[in-house]
Design a protein around this motif. Structure first.
Motif, PDB file in Angstrom:
ATOM      1  N   SER A 146     -14.570  28.088   6.420  1.00  0.00           N
ATOM      2  CA  SER A 146     -14.784  27.387   7.685  1.00  0.00           C
ATOM      3  C   SER A 146     -14.092  28.166   8.789  1.00  0.00           C
ATOM      4  O   SER A 146     -12.860  28.210   8.859  1.00  0.00           O
ATOM      5  CB  SER A 146     -14.216  25.969   7.604  1.00  0.00           C
ATOM      6  N   GLY A 147     -14.908  28.785   9.626  1.00  0.00           N
ATOM      7  CA  GLY A 147     -14.381  29.597  10.711  1.00  0.00           C
ATOM      8  C   GLY A 147     -14.685  28.966  12.054  1.00  0.00           C
ATOM      9  O   GLY A 147     -14.806  27.733  12.189  1.00  0.00           O
ATOM     10  N   ALA A 148     -14.854  29.830  13.047  1.00  0.00           N
ATOM     11  CA  ALA A 148     -15.060  29.356  14.418  1.00  0.00           C
ATOM     12  C   ALA A 148     -16.363  28.578  14.557  1.00  0.00           C
ATOM     13  O   ALA A 148     -16.462  27.682  15.391  1.00  0.00           O
ATOM     14  CB  ALA A 148     -15.063  30.543  15.381  1.00  0.00           C
ATOM     15  N   LEU A 149     -17.382  28.892  13.741  1.00  0.00           N
ATOM     16  CA  LEU A 149     -18.646  28.160  13.861  1.00  0.00           C
ATOM     17  C   LEU A 149     -18.586  26.782  13.205  1.00  0.00           C
ATOM     18  O   LEU A 149     -19.470  25.967  13.418  1.00  0.00           O
ATOM     19  CB  LEU A 149     -19.809  28.962  13.278  1.00  0.00           C
ATOM     20  N   ALA A 150     -17.557  26.509  12.436  1.00  0.00           N
ATOM     21  CA  ALA A 150     -17.412  25.177  11.860  1.00  0.00           C
ATOM     22  C   ALA A 150     -16.394  24.343  12.635  1.00  0.00           C
ATOM     23  O   ALA A 150     -16.537  23.134  12.737  1.00  0.00           O
ATOM     24  CB  ALA A 150     -16.982  25.273  10.397  1.00  0.00           C
ATOM     25  N   LEU A 151     -15.378  24.983  13.164  1.00  0.00           N
ATOM     26  CA  LEU A 151     -14.260  24.228  13.751  1.00  0.00           C
ATOM     27  C   LEU A 151     -14.208  24.295  15.266  1.00  0.00           C
ATOM     28  O   LEU A 151     -13.595  23.441  15.907  1.00  0.00           O
ATOM     29  CB  LEU A 151     -12.944  24.756  13.179  1.00  0.00           C
ATOM     30  N   SER A 152     -14.817  25.302  15.866  1.00  0.00           N
ATOM     31  CA  SER A 152     -14.656  25.673  17.271  1.00  0.00           C
ATOM     32  C   SER A 152     -13.298  26.320  17.452  1.00  0.00           C
ATOM     33  O   SER A 152     -12.390  26.095  16.666  1.00  0.00           O
ATOM     34  CB  SER A 152     -14.806  24.502  18.259  1.00  0.00           C
ATOM     35  N   LYS A 153     -13.166  27.111  18.493  1.00  0.00           N
ATOM     36  CA  LYS A 153     -11.896  27.820  18.700  1.00  0.00           C
ATOM     37  C   LYS A 153     -10.952  27.078  19.634  1.00  0.00           C
ATOM     38  O   LYS A 153     -10.115  27.682  20.298  1.00  0.00           O
ATOM     39  CB  LYS A 153     -12.166  29.240  19.207  1.00  0.00           C
ATOM     40  N   ASP A 154     -11.075  25.750  19.685  1.00  0.00           N
ATOM     41  CA  ASP A 154     -10.165  24.999  20.542  1.00  0.00           C
ATOM     42  C   ASP A 154      -8.779  24.994  19.912  1.00  0.00           C
ATOM     43  O   ASP A 154      -8.607  24.586  18.770  1.00  0.00           O
ATOM     44  CB  ASP A 154     -10.682  23.570  20.736  1.00  0.00           C
ATOM     45  N   LEU A 155      -7.801  25.428  20.686  1.00  0.00           N
ATOM     46  CA  LEU A 155      -6.438  25.527  20.156  1.00  0.00           C
ATOM     47  C   LEU A 155      -5.651  24.236  20.294  1.00  0.00           C
ATOM     48  O   LEU A 155      -4.482  24.193  19.908  1.00  0.00           O
ATOM     49  CB  LEU A 155      -5.682  26.653  20.858  1.00  0.00           C
ATOM     50  N   GLY A 156      -6.264  23.204  20.847  1.00  0.00           N
ATOM     51  CA  GLY A 156      -5.545  21.940  20.986  1.00  0.00           C
ATOM     52  C   GLY A 156      -4.333  22.115  21.871  1.00  0.00           C
ATOM     53  O   GLY A 156      -4.446  22.563  23.006  1.00  0.00           O
ATOM     54  N   ARG A 157      -3.158  21.830  21.362  1.00  0.00           N
ATOM     55  CA  ARG A 157      -1.943  21.955  22.161  1.00  0.00           C
ATOM     56  C   ARG A 157      -1.517  23.395  22.345  1.00  0.00           C
ATOM     57  O   ARG A 157      -0.502  23.661  22.970  1.00  0.00           O
ATOM     58  CB  ARG A 157      -0.789  21.205  21.511  1.00  0.00           C
ATOM     59  N   GLY A 158      -2.241  24.326  21.741  1.00  0.00           N
ATOM     60  CA  GLY A 158      -1.850  25.723  21.873  1.00  0.00           C
ATOM     61  C   GLY A 158      -0.891  26.109  20.770  1.00  0.00           C
ATOM     62  O   GLY A 158      -0.616  25.329  19.861  1.00  0.00           O
ATOM     63  N   PRO A 159      -0.400  27.344  20.816  1.00  0.00           N
ATOM     64  CA  PRO A 159       0.458  27.835  19.743  1.00  0.00           C
ATOM     65  C   PRO A 159       1.691  26.945  19.541  1.00  0.00           C
ATOM     66  O   PRO A 159       2.247  26.412  20.498  1.00  0.00           O
ATOM     67  CB  PRO A 159       0.875  29.221  20.244  1.00  0.00           C
ATOM     68  N   ILE A 160       2.064  26.759  18.279  1.00  0.00           N
ATOM     69  CA  ILE A 160       3.289  26.035  17.930  1.00  0.00           C
ATOM     70  C   ILE A 160       4.218  27.055  17.275  1.00  0.00           C
ATOM     71  O   ILE A 160       3.797  27.778  16.365  1.00  0.00           O
ATOM     72  CB  ILE A 160       2.974  24.888  16.943  1.00  0.00           C
ATOM     73  N   ASP A 161       5.458  27.145  17.738  1.00  0.00           N
ATOM     74  CA  ASP A 161       6.396  28.171  17.250  1.00  0.00           C
ATOM     75  C   ASP A 161       5.752  29.553  17.348  1.00  0.00           C
ATOM     76  O   ASP A 161       5.899  30.378  16.434  1.00  0.00           O
ATOM     77  CB  ASP A 161       6.806  27.905  15.793  1.00  0.00           C
TER      78      ASP A 161
END
Lengths: 361, 361
Positions: free
Chosen positions: A269-284
């Motif tokens: 499951s890559g970008a075509l399954a999940l979308s590239k939305d990072l949500g809150r962005g990088p964590i740590d």
């Protein structure tokens, strides 16, 4: 009954009981607040969930594309707000649809758009979009020019001026309940302030899932339009709109590569399954494209650090073996749902239905 | 002939002449290098461009999903490599397809996958995936364990061991021609080193668009599999794989909000039209989700700084008025193309065809 573990992956799973519960809770909040309920359908884009949002039948809805408006109109939804400022050359198509339903409200925020409507020859139902602080679309509620435009719309014989509408999209940028509540307060307050200056009794329409989820009661509004709440997602759980147990959707994936030496695994499951939305962005300092869980939705000690088209790269001290199935709570369910032509509807782990969302524009 | 300015937006535009030219150039590079040409179809997923990649007819191809493999097999493509490590429970479907075509190569990189194939009862054509430095999937070409696995595959009566395959995906992370050429060298060199240690005359298959684009001649390989080159995109132009004039695709969008006071505009093309791929990432601390151009593809002084589901937020000193049409060169054409059910094919500004890509898995 087929168990979800036997689906070909990637697959988009929708837990029917959680969707029902999310729908009931928000509908009850509208009722208890005494405001009209016009939920957004853009997150799920299915007739089945559109009906659930209204407790069974059809009812007023909000859409983000004319394709959605036409799709839901075809299934008996007759009172629709198209809540994106309309492009002038979509007016002809919108008019054709408006003739088929009881009401199609369209959105404008400029004199240019009003003039385009006046030239169209069709008398539209219109909302004026107001900017409550998100600064994406909408007029400034505290500027004199906005009052001038609102009066011009109200006086135009070419339209019916039905109301003022805002979306507190910046509620996605704040953290914690108190900050979201402050945004929620301003969402209604700015419309109320604007309406008082205007001196007209038009509808005040508000709606974002974070603000509508955290307030006990929706105030300073006549109508509410949340949408994401039907599914919620990892991002909404992170900012406090919901608990993780309220997230109704997940992507079923299979481990197709396992590399204990470098502490990595690869999912199908890559970008075509999940979308590239990072949500809150990088964590740590590291990305995470969702929460990786086992089949019972217990989070696993793994981070989904990178997505290419059909590969999801996981970091894990003990990567699971090839063939292992996992479920990923997506960062942003609206975008993830849109990647799939079919939703697999589950009750516990049983596949009970397939629903097909509307696509395109 | 209909001019592209009259399309409903968002629309995905494919410039046929540029695609033809990109296809011809890469095909000629394969011929001049004396390596077999097995282009990837995952970027476009259309039968029309699959044929263009081979100068008209069908020929060997590479795919990223079984859905693509079945779609192209149905149109007469009979020699297919499925270049993602296969999940064990997709073997049955793969076997059904393999029976219908001349050859379906599948990819593995573990003993677990080999054992699953042995249990499947079907004799598959197999490539071993090798990691040339991208560290996504594949075995380490310099570890003894990889040689042990390769020999085990070669000796298994359950498979035909056809070759070793690598993808230099880390060519997307480097900058400038010299760095890409260094990655290109290692891409072929690691397969050659591995094959020498193995002492078997198997095919060495390489392929990434940056590496295949910048080298004058493909060396140390028997087969090449680039894919993105048919379209290229803003990202490929930025790292030096192509010039901006080689980018064959754009998203047609309409300005639906214009806010000169705050130096902003809103387009009707958001995350569902463009994908949220950030390409090279923030520039000067700000995101850019593509290059905003006029209808003649001249870049405009605007930056597409944020995408929500159906809104694209633009920063511009002089935002264009509502109704203006623009064309956006996408950051990552593979992901953007996948958002559309139909491609509008253009020659100059005329719409000359509509092509429909394969979808799903």
């Amino acid at each position: 009954m087929k168990d979800l573990a036997h689906l070909q992956t990637p697959a988009f799973l929708v837990d029917r009981n959680i969707v029902e519960q999310n729908c009931a809770r928000m509908r009850e909040k509208a009722r208890a607040s005494g405001v009209a309920f016009r939920p957004h359908v853009k997150t799920h884009k299915t007739i089945e969930i559109g009906r659930m949002q209204h407790g069974g039948g059809s009812g007023p809805i909000t859409v983000s594309t004319l394709a959605e408006a036409e799709f839901f109109a075809g299934a008996g939804f007759r009172d629709i707000t198209y809540a994106v400022p309309i492009a002038p050359d979509k007016l002809e198509r919108a008019a054709a649809l408006a003739r088929r339903v009881e009401r199609l409200n369209i959105l404008i925020d400029s004199d240019a758009a009003l003039q385009a409507i006046e030239r169209s020859g069709f008398r539209f139902d219109v909302f004026l979009k107001v900017d409550c602080g998100y600064h994406r679309a909408g007029v400034d509620p505290d500027s004199d020019g906005s009052i001038v435009l609102a009066r011009k719309i109200a006086q135009s014989p070419a339209v019916r001026f039905n109301g003022i509408l805002t979306h507190a999209g910046h509620s996605y940028d704040v953290r914690g309940l108190d900050e979201i509540r402050a945004v929620a307060h301003e969402e209604g307050a700015c419309l109320t302030r604007f309406r008082e200056k205007l001196g007209m009794n038009v509808i005040r329409s508000v709606g974002s899932t974070p603000t509508m989820s955290v307030v006990d009661r929706v105030e300073n509004a006549d109508e509410m339009r949340p949408g994401n709440y039907v599914f919620y997602d990892a991002f909404q759980a992170a900012i406090g709109s919901c608990s993780r147990d309220d997230v109704a959707v997940s992507v079923l994936a299979t481990v197709i590569g396992s590399y204990p030496d470098r502490g990595q695994a690869v999912l199908d499951s890559g970008a075509l399954a999940l979308s590239k939305d990072l949500g809150r962005g990088p964590i740590d300092g590291k990305n995470s494209y969702g929460i990786v869980c086992d089949l019972e939705l217990r989070p696993l000690p793994m981070r989904l650090v990178a997505l290419s088209q059909e590969h999801g790269k996981v970091e894990a001290a003990n990567p699971p073996p090839v063939g292992t199935k996992v479920r990923i709570l997506p960062n942003h369910s609206c975008l993830t749902a849109a990647m799939f032509d079919v939703y697999h509807v589950i009750e516990r782990r049983d596949i009970v239905a397939e629903w097909r969302p509307c696509r395109g524009w």
